[in-house]
Design a protein around this motif. Structure first.
Motif, mmCIF file in Angstrom:
data_model
loop_
_atom_site.group_PDB
_atom_site.id
_atom_site.type_symbol
_atom_site.label_atom_id
_atom_site.label_comp_id
_atom_site.label_asym_id
_atom_site.label_seq_id
_atom_site.Cartn_x
_atom_site.Cartn_y
_atom_site.Cartn_z
ATOM 1 N N ALA A 1 0.820 -1.217 0.000
ATOM 2 C CA ALA A 1 0.000 0.000 0.000
ATOM 3 C C ALA A 1 0.849 1.261 0.000
ATOM 4 C CB ALA A 1 -0.934 -0.007 1.210
ATOM 5 N N GLU A 2 1.868 1.313 0.849
ATOM 6 C CA GLU A 2 2.673 2.529 0.927
ATOM 7 C C GLU A 2 3.516 2.718 -0.331
ATOM 8 O OE1 GLU A 2 4.653 1.950 4.643
ATOM 9 O OE2 GLU A 2 3.223 3.195 5.717
ATOM 10 N N ALA A 3 3.967 1.611 -0.930
ATOM 11 C CA ALA A 3 4.702 1.729 -2.182
ATOM 12 C C ALA A 3 3.798 2.275 -3.279
ATOM 13 C CB ALA A 3 5.263 0.369 -2.590
ATOM 14 N N ARG A 4 2.544 1.859 -3.268
ATOM 15 C CA ARG A 4 1.585 2.342 -4.270
ATOM 16 C C ARG A 4 1.355 3.838 -4.112
ATOM 17 N NH1 ARG A 4 -1.596 -1.538 -3.565
ATOM 18 N NH2 ARG A 4 -3.088 -0.611 -2.137
ATOM 19 N N ASN B 1 26.645 -5.315 -14.451
ATOM 20 C CA ASN B 1 26.908 -6.751 -14.320
ATOM 21 C C ASN B 1 27.336 -7.068 -12.891
ATOM 22 O OD1 ASN B 1 29.307 -5.382 -14.598
ATOM 23 N ND2 ASN B 1 30.288 -6.900 -15.918
ATOM 24 N N GLY B 2 26.535 -6.526 -11.961
ATOM 25 C CA GLY B 2 26.814 -6.683 -10.532
ATOM 26 C C GLY B 2 26.145 -7.894 -9.924
ATOM 27 N N ILE B 3 25.765 -7.791 -8.653
ATOM 28 C CA ILE B 3 25.296 -8.925 -7.858
ATOM 29 C C ILE B 3 23.950 -9.455 -8.337
ATOM 30 C CG2 ILE B 3 24.130 -7.521 -6.115
ATOM 31 C CD1 ILE B 3 26.228 -10.664 -5.391
ATOM 32 N N GLY B 4 23.074 -8.578 -8.901
ATOM 33 C CA GLY B 4 21.763 -9.009 -9.363
ATOM 34 C C GLY B 4 20.825 -9.362 -8.216
ATOM 35 N N MET B 5 19.592 -9.794 -8.564
ATOM 36 C CA MET B 5 18.592 -10.122 -7.553
ATOM 37 C C MET B 5 17.856 -11.397 -7.915
ATOM 38 S SD MET B 5 16.824 -6.415 -6.658
ATOM 39 C CE MET B 5 16.775 -5.828 -8.361
ATOM 40 N N LEU C 1 12.462 -5.930 -2.361
ATOM 41 C CA LEU C 1 13.123 -4.631 -2.497
ATOM 42 C C LEU C 1 12.354 -3.653 -3.381
ATOM 43 C CD1 LEU C 1 16.801 -5.871 -2.888
ATOM 44 C CD2 LEU C 1 15.734 -4.917 -0.852
ATOM 45 N N ILE C 2 11.647 -4.159 -4.381
ATOM 46 C CA ILE C 2 10.946 -3.281 -5.323
ATOM 47 C C ILE C 2 9.458 -3.205 -5.037
ATOM 48 C CG2 ILE C 2 10.521 -2.781 -7.756
ATOM 49 C CD1 ILE C 2 13.451 -2.587 -6.926
#
Length: 614
Positions: free
Chosen positions: A9-12, A79-83, A91-92
């Protein structure tokens, strides 16, 4: 298979604010995405040191920017650690930071500049993409994982996720830019020159190479950042603008720093540091979950984002970087706390910060006043937790006093103003300046011309019980113990009977009744013995759910007051009224901001006494 998921909700709410609000400088989104990419590269490099079995190629770690004017897109990839899929959702899809609701409220109410100040403070840099894009795609694969994930959203409340079999390691974020920005040459983010300008302004100090694709082939790239670590460059070669942008990068604060500090060490162990004092208090300064510490590098390799071992909690507002030469890259937080080199760097860092703050007092008083009004409450915690630096912390502190209604004073200046005959630094604690200035305890000190420090922060109630002197001069509470303000304040005789009688009548509430040397106009006041808890400290304990031990106070009477003199005459005649004694005690309790045990009884008794005077 594609899966549609709703934002938290808060992200929205945050997404809607990002999409529908107008900011004076939307360029901030690229700075945030590049910072996230830089963090991902740092984490991969560190993980490759920690996990020797991790099969990753770290030979060419970099950030790539791909503007496409034809498709109206801008891609930021690393080209780092990725998810992993779960990390993307965590996180998103959500905002797990404490204080988010408060931040959202401020963001709604803020004007343009203030809204920008809040962008980076709660880990919401990714969401700033929606200021310039009406659709965002992300493809990411965790280093060492077999599959990647594709994420996509228009910011309207949901996002989609699907598995990608052949995703490259790292993260690529593609922004489908809003059409209206195409008409603004300064903010057309699909144009290489716009991207180049933003990187030079905000991210030139990033230590990883940032490459701009300028043609259709991957070979058509150009480096766009200098990659010079600011802390390793001579101060004369670093501009104020570069320092400001570096501060924004490490602190997620959109304002300029209040002060910049450099430190270095050579010999037994080598290190370099670049530290900053903020110009305003971080929103999470007094939150229990707040992260603190500076970034730790070892030989330019990122090791830790918030190295708490380098910064004591009372300096948690200090941001910056420390780059050590001899630490192990595989060091853990637990090992850091015991590491001899880290402890030595910490001591020098603390000393440098304290010296800088003290220097601001004399050299740049406006800056100092800003520091103290924003961060003084946290800073004073060091008086309790850092006894080794207590004298330096006291020197760097300032306090309100009876000398001036507008300006605070340092203890050094207080001592310079002490009149002959004053042998202590006097203070009084309370909830507000007005309540302290009107306290009966202060009357005789004001009459004598003795300056009194007015301490109103909750932390003052604690440190004043710990700190006993400054530069050889005792610190004394004017609300505790007996006071001797000179031979001319000898107490009159003839009150022994009254004191004994009142001590008996009020035995349940006070430990002693005595004549006072600190009162000139009020009839009575309550004082404590040295070491007793103050009334404010008792309230603080109760607010935390702890019941403090019962402490009886001392009731002091003003022998010059007509009410006290009249009560003595009544008692000598055998006609003293116990109600008057209880009213005197209640008045003294209220005068110091205390709470009556039985307020109704007090009010009824007072009403009866007033009625008899009519």
């Amino acid at each position: 298979m594609s899966e549609t998921i709703e934002f938290q909700a808060e992200a929205r709410q945050l997404l809607q604010l990002m999409i529908h609000s107008i900011y004076s400088d939307k360029d901030v989104f690229l700075r945030e995405l590049i910072s996230n990419a830089s963090d991902a590269l740092d984490k991969l490099r560190l993980e490759s040191y920690r996990d020797k079995d991790l099969e990753v190629d770290t030979a060419d770690l970099h950030i790539e920017l791909v503007p496409d004017a034809g498709a109206r897109t801008l891609t930021v990839r690393d080209n780092g650690i990725g998810m992993t899929r779960d990390e993307v959702v965590d996180l998103i899809g959500t905002i797990a930071k404490s204080g988010t609701a408060e931040m959202l409220a401020q963001l709604r109410e803020a004007q343009d500049e203030k809204a920008e100040d809040l962008i980076g403070q709660f880990g919401i840099g990714f969401y700033s993409s929606f200021m310039v894009a009406d659709r965002v795609e992300m493809v990411t694969r965790k280093a060492g994982a077999a599959e990647g994930v594709h994420w996509e959203s228009t910011g309207e409340g949901t996002y989609t996720l699907e598995t990608v079999a052949d995703a490259p390691q790292g993260t690529a974020i593609t922004l489908h830019l809003k059409p209206e920005d195409a008409e603004d040459s300064l903010h057309d983010y699909a144009q290489p020159e716009t991207v180049r300008r933003i990187v030079k302004r905000y991210s030139d100090f990033i230590t990883w190479p940032i490459r701009l694709l300028t043609g259709e082939e991957d070979a058509d790239t150009e480096p766009v950042n200098s990659r010079k670590a600011l802390w390793a460059r001579p101060a004369s070669e670093v501009t104020d603008e570069e320092l400001t942008e570096f501060y924004r990068h490490v602190s997620h604060d959109w304002q300029e720093p209040l002060e910049t500090l450099r430190l270095s060490g050579e010999g037994t162990f080598e290190y370099q540091g670049l530290l900053f004092l903020p110009a305003h208090a971080p929103m999470d300064l007094f939150m229990r979950e707040a992260r603190r510490g500076v970034q730790l590098y070892v030989k330019r390799v990122f090791v830790m984002d918030d190295c708490e071992a380098l910064v004591p909690e009372y300096l948690r507002f200090v941001k910056g970087v420390v780059d050590a030469a001899d630490l192990s890259l595989n060091v853990s937080r637990e090992i850091l706390q015991q590491d001899r080199q880290i402890q030595a760097i910490r001591k020098r860092l603390v000393r440098k910060v304290l010296q800088t703050i003290t220097a601001l007092q004399g050299d740049e008083p406006e800056k100092y006043r800003t520091f103290w009004s924003e961060l003084g409450r946290a800073f004073k915690e060091g008086l309790i937790t850092d006894p080794d630096n207590r004298e330096a912390i006291l020197t760097a502190s300032s306090f309100a006093s009876t000398h001036s209604p507008d300006e605070e004073t340092t203890l050094r200046v207080y001592k310079e103003r002490m009149p002959e005959g004053q042998d202590a630094i006097y203070y009084l604690t309370g909830s507000t300046r007005a309540s302290i200035e009107n306290s009966p305890h202060i009357e005789a000190f004001r009459a004598k011309g003795y300056e009194v420090l007015l301490l109103t922060d909750q932390v003052d109630e604690v440190w004043t019980d710990t700190v006993t002197e400054y530069d050889g001069t005792p610190l004394a509470s004017i609300a505790k113990g007996d006071v001797d303000l000179g031979a001319d304040d000898e107490k009159p005789e003839g009150f022994e009977g009254l004191l004994t009688w009142m001590g008996t009548e009020l035995a349940d509430d006070v430990k002693e009744v005595r004549l006072s040397s600190r009162l000139t106009t009020s009839p009575a006041c309550l004082v404590g013995d040295p070491g007793d808890l103050s009334p404010m400290l008792e309230k603080m304990y109760r607010a935390m759910g702890q019941e403090p031990p019962v402490t009886k106070r001392i009731l002091e009477l003003n022998p010059q007051h007509a009410l006290v003199a009249g009560l003595r005459d009544k008692q000598d005649a055998g006609d003293a009224d116990p109600d008057v004694a209880r009213l005197l005690y209640g008045m003294a309790l209220l005068a110091e901001g205390g709470e009556l045990k039985e307020p109704t009884t007090f009010v009824n008794t007072l009403a009866e006494r007033l009625q008899k005077t009519l």
